[in-house]
Scaffold this motif. Structure first.
Motif, PDB file in Angstrom:
ATOM      1  N   SER A 137       0.764  -1.353   0.008  1.00  0.00           N
ATOM      2  CA  SER A 137       0.075   0.006   0.045  1.00  0.00           C
ATOM      3  C   SER A 137       0.783   1.274  -0.005  1.00  0.00           C
ATOM      4  CB  SER A 137      -0.996   0.051   1.114  1.00  0.00           C
ATOM      5  OG  SER A 137       0.021  -0.072   2.344  1.00  0.00           O
ATOM      6  N   TYR A 179       3.649   2.845  -1.715  1.00  0.00           N
ATOM      7  CA  TYR A 179       4.415   2.900  -2.738  1.00  0.00           C
ATOM      8  C   TYR A 179       5.913   3.307  -2.729  1.00  0.00           C
ATOM      9  CZ  TYR A 179       6.827   4.734  -7.108  1.00  0.00           C
ATOM     10  OH  TYR A 179       7.483   4.794  -8.218  1.00  0.00           O
ATOM     11  N   ARG A 182       2.409   3.154  -8.967  1.00  0.00           N
ATOM     12  CA  ARG A 182       1.986   4.108  -7.666  1.00  0.00           C
ATOM     13  C   ARG A 182       0.258   3.837  -7.528  1.00  0.00           C
ATOM     14  NH1 ARG A 182       3.492   8.384  -4.488  1.00  0.00           N
ATOM     15  NH2 ARG A 182       5.444   8.649  -5.588  1.00  0.00           N
ATOM     16  N   ARG A 183      -0.032   4.048  -8.769  1.00  0.00           N
ATOM     17  CA  ARG A 183      -1.615   4.188  -8.941  1.00  0.00           C
ATOM     18  C   ARG A 183      -2.109   2.713  -8.358  1.00  0.00           C
ATOM     19  NH1 ARG A 183      -5.389   6.885 -12.158  1.00  0.00           N
ATOM     20  NH2 ARG A 183      -3.963   8.627 -11.686  1.00  0.00           N
ATOM     21  N   GLU A 187      -2.021   2.411  -4.621  1.00  0.00           N
ATOM     22  CA  GLU A 187      -3.254   3.303  -4.010  1.00  0.00           C
ATOM     23  C   GLU A 187      -4.473   2.487  -4.006  1.00  0.00           C
ATOM     24  OE1 GLU A 187      -0.997   7.679  -4.735  1.00  0.00           O
ATOM     25  OE2 GLU A 187      -2.755   6.805  -6.184  1.00  0.00           O
TER      26      GLU A 187
END
Length: 402
Positions: A179, A181, A320-321, A324
């Motif tokens: 979770s 990054y 990264r997305r 998230e």
């Protein structure tokens, strides 16, 4: 739709034990719409499959790509006595000379191939059960050719691994996500690498404002795909290899999938882009399901921007997305490439199955087997040669340092 009654398995030989997971009948379905209710029932249950074998993904692929290449659905579904779907093999049938081949639908646009299994069935089914199903396909196909199959998926073993198979020439490459990054990036890189990445980010930004985006509507999809197809075509010409994305149906498939949303709101194929000003310098596409994001394709512009690794910069934004979103695995498909090692250092073994169902199919399976072994041998030698070159360079650098 063809319904074949499968013989009862004797209790002494059956691997499946429960009343509701006993294979009572098998249906061969030659129409995607007719298979949809069973397919979706398995997807909504505790099932084992990759994102590439979802009904919506392969429905669009068959409509725009498969049918244009002479492929017709040949979907094998197994049911319990109560009519509960236990598994579904998403196959397509095509002619090769006078022979009939059955292969996974999705072609080159599915990095991983696997049947759709109810998880408890996948865990208990045996080789005898599988062979009994295959016997019922004889007379309809000559060879079952199943390539790029993962040995394991989502913590479970692929049942087709119980049958004779060959190790694929390539591996799939994936990596675990967290979770956080930033913590993931620190774990995957050292300070020198991160410093180099920041330097390239600044250099790219010197050309103009840098923007990361995900295609959210039809206009975005068309704009990103325009850039992707131009960049990919230019790259394939430079390399002198065929462009798997060139046929018109491929664009229609990807565009349709990028505009179709699945449960949760995500696009069936997600498109991402990195732009400098109004110029798209890199694109990335993939599909997600079961907590995993599967990268399908990417491209970068071949000009002054290329030196700043825009593809790698875009990749960091996509990862990264995914962090998230709470996804737990990220993969970049099959085949070796240095850029994959940043986030996908886990090599997942794949296997191919060439299962003959006629005398002619047996001869063809021998040919495919020889070709697969030759390809794997060549690839191993190329990798060893590349490793030797790397070691020589490292030794030379060490000698100069001394």
């Amino acid at each position: 739709m063809n319904v074949l009654a499968l013989r009862d398995f004797s209790p002494s030989n059956r691997a499946l034990k429960g009343a509701d997971d006993r294979i009572a009948r098998v249906e061969i379905i030659e129409d995607m719409a007719a298979a949809e209710p069973y397919w979706r029932a398995l997807e909504e249950a505790d099932s084992l499959c990759t994102p590439y074998q979802r009904y919506d993904f392969l429905r669009l692929w068959q409509r725009h790509v498969g049918s244009a290449n002479g492929i017709t659905p040949f979907i094998v579904a197994g049911f319990s006595a109560e009519g509960t779907p236990l598994f579904l093999w998403p196959l397509g049938r095509r002619r090769l000379g006078g022979l009939r081949l059955a292969e996974f639908l999705g072609g080159k646009h599915a990095n991983f191939n696997m049947a759709v299994w109810r998880r408890d069935v996948a865990e208990r089914i045996g080789a005898d059960d599988l062979r009994a199903v295959l016997e019922r396909l004889a007379g309809r196909i000559d060879l079952l050719r199943l390539t790029s199959q993962p040995l394991t998926w989502a913590g479970a073993t692929n049942p087709f691994g119980l049958l004779p198979h060959l190790r694929s020439a390539n591996y799939g490459y994936s990596g675990a996500l967290t979770s956080d990054y930033d913590a993931l990036l620190r774990a995957r890189t050292n300070s020198a690498t991160r410093k180099k990445m920041r330097k390239k980010e600044r250099a790219l930004a010197a050309f103009g404002p840098v923007r990361f985006e995900q295609a959210e509507n039809d206009a975005d999809v068309r704009r990103v795909l325009d850039a992707f197809f131009k960049q990919k075509s230019a790259r394939m010409r430079v390399l002198g290899i065929p462009d798997a994305f060139a046929p018109p149906g491929v664009r229609r498939f990807i565009e349709a999938a990028a505009n179709e949303h699945v449960e949760g709101g995500a696009a069936l194929i997600e498109l991402y882009a990195l732009s400098v000003g109004d110029i798209i310098v890199a694109t990335f596409g993939g599909t997600a399901g079961g907590g995993r994001f599967c990268g399908m394709f990417n491209s970068i512009i071949q000009d002054r921007f290329a030196a700043e690794s825009p593809g790698e910069q875009l990749l960091t934004h996509v990862v990264r997305r995914c962090c998230e979103r709470g996804l737990d695995t990220f993969d970049l498909g099959i085949g070796e490439s240095s850029y994959k090692l940043l986030f996908c250092s886990d090599a997942e073994p794949l296997f191919d199955s060439h299962l003959p169902l006629s005398a002619a199919g047996r001869l063809l399976s021998i040919g495919y087997g020889i070709a697969a072994r030759c390809k794997r041998t060549i690839k191993v030698h190329i990798m060893l040669w590349a490793l030797a070159r790397f070691l020589r360079r490292q030794r030379a650098r060490l000698s100069r340092a001394i």
